[in-house]
Design an enzyme around this catalytic site. Structure first.
Site, short mmCIF file in Angstrom:
data_model
loop_
_atom_site.label_atom_id
_atom_site.label_comp_id
_atom_site.label_asym_id
_atom_site.label_seq_id
_atom_site.Cartn_x
_atom_site.Cartn_y
_atom_site.Cartn_z
N CYS A 2 0.83 -1.21 0.00
CA CYS A 2 0.00 0.00 0.00
C CYS A 2 0.87 1.26 0.00
O CYS A 2 1.82 1.39 0.76
CB CYS A 2 -0.95 0.04 1.17
SG CYS A 2 -2.18 -1.26 1.21
N ARG A 27 6.09 -1.07 -4.26
CA ARG A 27 5.62 -1.58 -2.97
C ARG A 27 4.65 -2.74 -3.13
O ARG A 27 4.36 -3.45 -2.17
CB ARG A 27 4.94 -0.45 -2.18
CG ARG A 27 5.88 0.65 -1.77
CD ARG A 27 5.13 1.83 -1.18
NE ARG A 27 4.57 1.52 0.13
CZ ARG A 27 5.19 1.69 1.28
NH1 ARG A 27 6.44 2.15 1.29
NH2 ARG A 27 4.60 1.42 2.42
N TRP A 74 -2.88 -2.82 -1.55
CA TRP A 74 -2.56 -4.25 -1.52
C TRP A 74 -3.58 -4.89 -0.59
O TRP A 74 -3.64 -4.56 0.59
CB TRP A 74 -1.14 -4.46 -1.01
CG TRP A 74 -0.61 -5.85 -1.09
CD1 TRP A 74 -0.20 -6.51 -2.21
CD2 TRP A 74 -0.38 -6.74 0.01
NE1 TRP A 74 0.27 -7.75 -1.88
CE2 TRP A 74 0.17 -7.93 -0.53
CE3 TRP A 74 -0.58 -6.66 1.38
CZ2 TRP A 74 0.52 -9.01 0.26
CZ3 TRP A 74 -0.24 -7.74 2.18
CH2 TRP A 74 0.31 -8.90 1.60
N ASN A 98 -3.34 3.18 4.85
CA ASN A 98 -2.53 1.96 4.95
C ASN A 98 -2.71 1.36 6.33
O ASN A 98 -2.88 2.08 7.31
CB ASN A 98 -1.03 2.27 4.76
CG ASN A 98 -0.70 2.74 3.37
OD1 ASN A 98 -1.51 2.67 2.46
ND2 ASN A 98 0.52 3.22 3.20
N GLY A 99 -2.61 0.04 6.43
CA GLY A 99 -2.67 -0.61 7.72
C GLY A 99 -3.95 -1.40 7.91
O GLY A 99 -4.69 -1.69 6.96
N GLU A 481 18.37 -18.35 0.13
CA GLU A 481 18.11 -17.10 -0.57
C GLU A 481 17.93 -17.33 -2.07
O GLU A 481 17.06 -16.72 -2.70
CB GLU A 481 19.25 -16.11 -0.31
CG GLU A 481 19.16 -14.80 -1.07
CD GLU A 481 17.91 -13.98 -0.74
OE1 GLU A 481 17.64 -13.03 -1.49
OE2 GLU A 481 17.21 -14.30 0.25
N LYS A 485 14.55 -16.33 -4.10
CA LYS A 485 14.52 -15.45 -5.26
C LYS A 485 13.76 -16.10 -6.42
O LYS A 485 12.97 -15.45 -7.10
CB LYS A 485 15.95 -15.10 -5.71
CG LYS A 485 16.61 -14.05 -4.90
CD LYS A 485 15.94 -12.70 -5.07
CE LYS A 485 16.06 -11.86 -3.83
NZ LYS A 485 15.27 -12.29 -2.69
N GLU A 488 9.98 -16.27 -5.61
CA GLU A 488 9.38 -14.94 -5.55
C GLU A 488 9.02 -14.40 -6.94
O GLU A 488 7.92 -13.86 -7.13
CB GLU A 488 10.35 -13.94 -4.91
CG GLU A 488 10.40 -13.96 -3.40
CD GLU A 488 11.35 -12.90 -2.87
OE1 GLU A 488 10.97 -12.20 -1.93
OE2 GLU A 488 12.49 -12.78 -3.39
N HIS A 504 17.97 -37.11 4.12
CA HIS A 504 16.95 -37.27 5.16
C HIS A 504 15.57 -36.84 4.66
O HIS A 504 14.73 -36.44 5.46
CB HIS A 504 17.34 -36.47 6.41
CG HIS A 504 18.57 -36.98 7.08
ND1 HIS A 504 18.56 -38.09 7.91
CD2 HIS A 504 19.86 -36.57 7.01
CE1 HIS A 504 19.79 -38.31 8.34
NE2 HIS A 504 20.60 -37.41 7.81
N LYS A 603 6.80 -4.75 -1.22
CA LYS A 603 8.17 -4.42 -0.86
C LYS A 603 8.35 -4.23 0.64
O LYS A 603 9.29 -4.73 1.24
CB LYS A 603 8.60 -3.15 -1.59
CG LYS A 603 10.06 -2.75 -1.35
CD LYS A 603 11.00 -3.79 -1.89
CE LYS A 603 12.45 -3.41 -1.71
NZ LYS A 603 13.35 -4.50 -2.10
#
Length: 608
Positions: A2, A27, A74, A98-99, A481, A485, A488, A504, A603
């Site tokens: 947002c 964002r 968002w 926002n929130g 990581e 990536k 994502e 395992h 973001k």
């Protein structure tokens, strides 16, 4: 997630706000909208989808205004739709927010019983009606103060009223807001890049602070109405740093900016001639450092992976025990923290809700709190005892790249500084570690030269449905990581695993359809990782090895191999990261994915 942008001044506010919305696209969002004054009435335009969808209807209006507010949403409450997009209206009151309003259901029922009608599924509309309820006999800022007495949650919002067409009121609680000052004009945003091309002079609002923006100035008070004197901060980023600069995507630009970003993180922090790290950069005294008996590193997502890398470095170079926690888990357990504990929060934005909650918990328990952060003036930096800024510049792509590698550099510098003060490192070792670090930007440049080679490998692999990433020791979090990536930005399922754990469970997944990316630099664990590669090869797996230039055994075992020029075990973690970023990027592009704004991601995650 947002984004908020507002403007009051002599320019066409509609153009300024639409431009600001575009600069907030990084964002993550699913709809966008704008509200502006025309003939003392507030006009609202909003659309599900991308900003260009909104722009197509706004551009047809051919209207100028001196005041406007805008929003990228968002979804948290209510599906993505035109009706749920911001701004929201209640009679002559219009808001962007926002929130999350935690008690919105209770408030909604109360407002409905009083005759207020709801047209959306959002919690924001509750806030809008509530302010409207108290605006009948009060100025808009007073109506906001009264309304917020009954509101629970985290929020940042901007509200305008048709009764007061020369005023924007903004409030912040647990969600960022920043005010920008221009020449006879004023800006409001959830993040600085939204108006950076117009103003670098800013004030960051703190929790429970209100800004009342007029044509002739900005008044800042606490939520009770008491006047506050706030320091104006000058932002050092240039507008061009937030532009693509000729690259196809922000993510690719930011991958290629890493040599410069790493150099900026190092700059002024080391003294090569005396083999020292400038300890003052971390804020702690020598007495503080020698008294530390445990370190907690807490972060989310990519920053969490940097934290695990930091654990390996700090424990080896300083002999201080380190625990690494995901922030959203840390805040709900009862950690053993004392005044001898150092708490390190790692956050690119400095606004991640779970990380901020963890910082507050650690401080309440008596820990010294250090934040490693990229954004000057962010909430995390203001609420910590000590701050180490990475200075990597704005990161626009949702998938973090240069923020990650510069966080590792920050932890490397911290490890050297603490190691020296605690007597764990001699001058010769420190000199070698610093010399290696000074060579790192050039070595990253060499890794970037592998781009075409990596793109060719991506062309062979981009149709795969699953990937496995394997690493040992300090390279295990780099495998995590790399997998993150890929998932994502390409939406391919990927798992990162310690290579020794493969048998395992994950070994059951391996066949000719599952590419396995193995981090196999030369070093003390090289023979171990070769054994793991043999296990994959014997089961028909497709091996992609990222190894050192002298890693001939790893190359022979692999279907594809990528060679880096290694430095030392700690900094090789950075060099191995670059090919993983490029591999994920090229696979995502080949699959036609939105690299900079992956679906469902934001973001800055400013809600729990």
């Amino acid at each position: 997630m947002c984004g908020i942008i507002g403007y009051i001044g002599n320019k066409n506010a509609i153009s300024v706000v639409m431009d600001g919305l575009k600069r907030l696209e990084y964002r993550g969002y699913d709809s966008a909208g704008i509200a502006y004054f025309t003939d003392n009435k507030i006009e609202i335009k909003r659309r599900k989808g991308k900003i260009h969808d909104l722009e197509s209807i706004v551009s047809k209006c051919n209207i100028s205004s001196n005041l406007a507010i805008g929003h990228t949403r968002w979804a948290t409450h209510g599906r993505p739709s035109d009706e749920n997009a911001h701004p929201h209206r209640s009679d002559g009151i219009v808001i962007v927010h926002n929130g999350i309003i935690e008690n919105y259901v209770q408030l909604k029922h109360e407002l409905q019983s009083e005759g207020f009608n709801f047209t959306s599924e959002t919690d924001t509309e509750v806030l809008c009606h509530l302010i409207n309820k108290y605006s009948k006999n009060n100025p808009i800022e007073e109506a906001v103060r009264i309304a917020l007495k009954g509101v629970r949650g985290a929020y940042a919002f901007a509200v305008i009223s048709e009764k007061e067409p020369d005023k924007i009121v903004a409030v912040r609680k647990e969600s960022p807001l920043v005010i920008g000052f221009g020449d006879g004009e004023y800006f409001l945003a959830s993040d600085v890049p939204a108006f950076l091309s117009h103003s670098k002079e800013v004030i960051f609002l703190e929790n429970n602070e209100m800004a009342v923006m007029h044509r002739d100035g900005v008044i800042i008070t606490d939520i009770e109405g008491n006047l506050l004197n706030k320091n104006v901060i000058t932002i050092s980023w240039s507008p061009s740093m937030a532009e693509k600069g000729g690259y196809r995507h922000f993510m690719l630009k930011e991958i290629y900016e890493q040599p410069r970003a790493i150099a900026d993180t190092i700059r002024g922090r080391v003294m090569p001639e005396s083999s020292e790290v400038v300890i003052e950069e971390f804020g702690l005294s020598e007495k503080d450092i020698t008294s530390i008996d445990r370190i907690f590193i807490v972060a989310c997502g990519t920053s969490y992976h940097a934290g695990i890398v930091g654990k390996y470095m700090i424990e080896e170079l300083t002999r201080i025990p380190v625990e690494v926690d995901i922030a959203s888990e840390f805040r709900y357990r009862n950690p053993i923290i004392t005044q001898s504990t150092l708490f390190i929060a790692i956050t690119q934005s400095g606004e991640t809700a779970d990380t901020l909650a963890a910082i507050r918990q650690a401080r309440s328990l008596g820990a010294k709190v250090m934040t490693i952060c990229n954004v000057i003036g962010s909430t995390a930096s203001r609420e910590s005892d000590f701050v180490f800024y990475t200075h990597s510049g704005p990161e626009i792509g949702v998938a973090s790249t240069k923020a990650f590698t510069t966080q590792i550099i920050a932890l490397y510098l911290l490890s050297i500084a603490f190691g020296k003060i605690r007597g764990c490192l001699d001058d010769r070792t420190i000199s070698m570690l610093i010399e290696d670090l000074l060579h790192l930007p050039a070595s990253v440049e060499n890794s970037l030269e592998l781009d075409n080679e990596i793109n060719n490998i991506a062309k062979e692999l981009f149709k795969a449905k699953d990937f496995l990433y394997l690493g040992r020791g300090i390279n295990y979090p780099i495998a995590l990581e790399g997998a993150l990536k890929l998932k994502e930005i390409s939406y391919i399922h990927a798992e990162g695993y310690p290579a020794g754990e493969m048998k395992h469970g994950p070994i059951a997944l391996i066949d000719e359809e599952v590419p396995v990316v193995v981090l196999a630099p030369s070093g003390r664990l090289y023979e171990k990782i070769l054994s793991n590669m043999e296990e994959v090869k014997s089961r028909g797996g497709t091996l992609i090895a990222i190894t050192s230039s002298d890693g001939e055994s790893a190359k022979r075992l692999s279907t594809y191999s990528i060679s880096i020029h290694g430095i030392n075990d700690y900094l090789n973690a950075v060099l191995l990261t670059i090919p993983l970023q490029l591999l994920a990027y090229h696979i995502a592009v080949l699959r036609g994915c939105d690299v900079d704004q992956p679906r469902n991601l934001a973001k800055s995650v400013t809600v729990e």
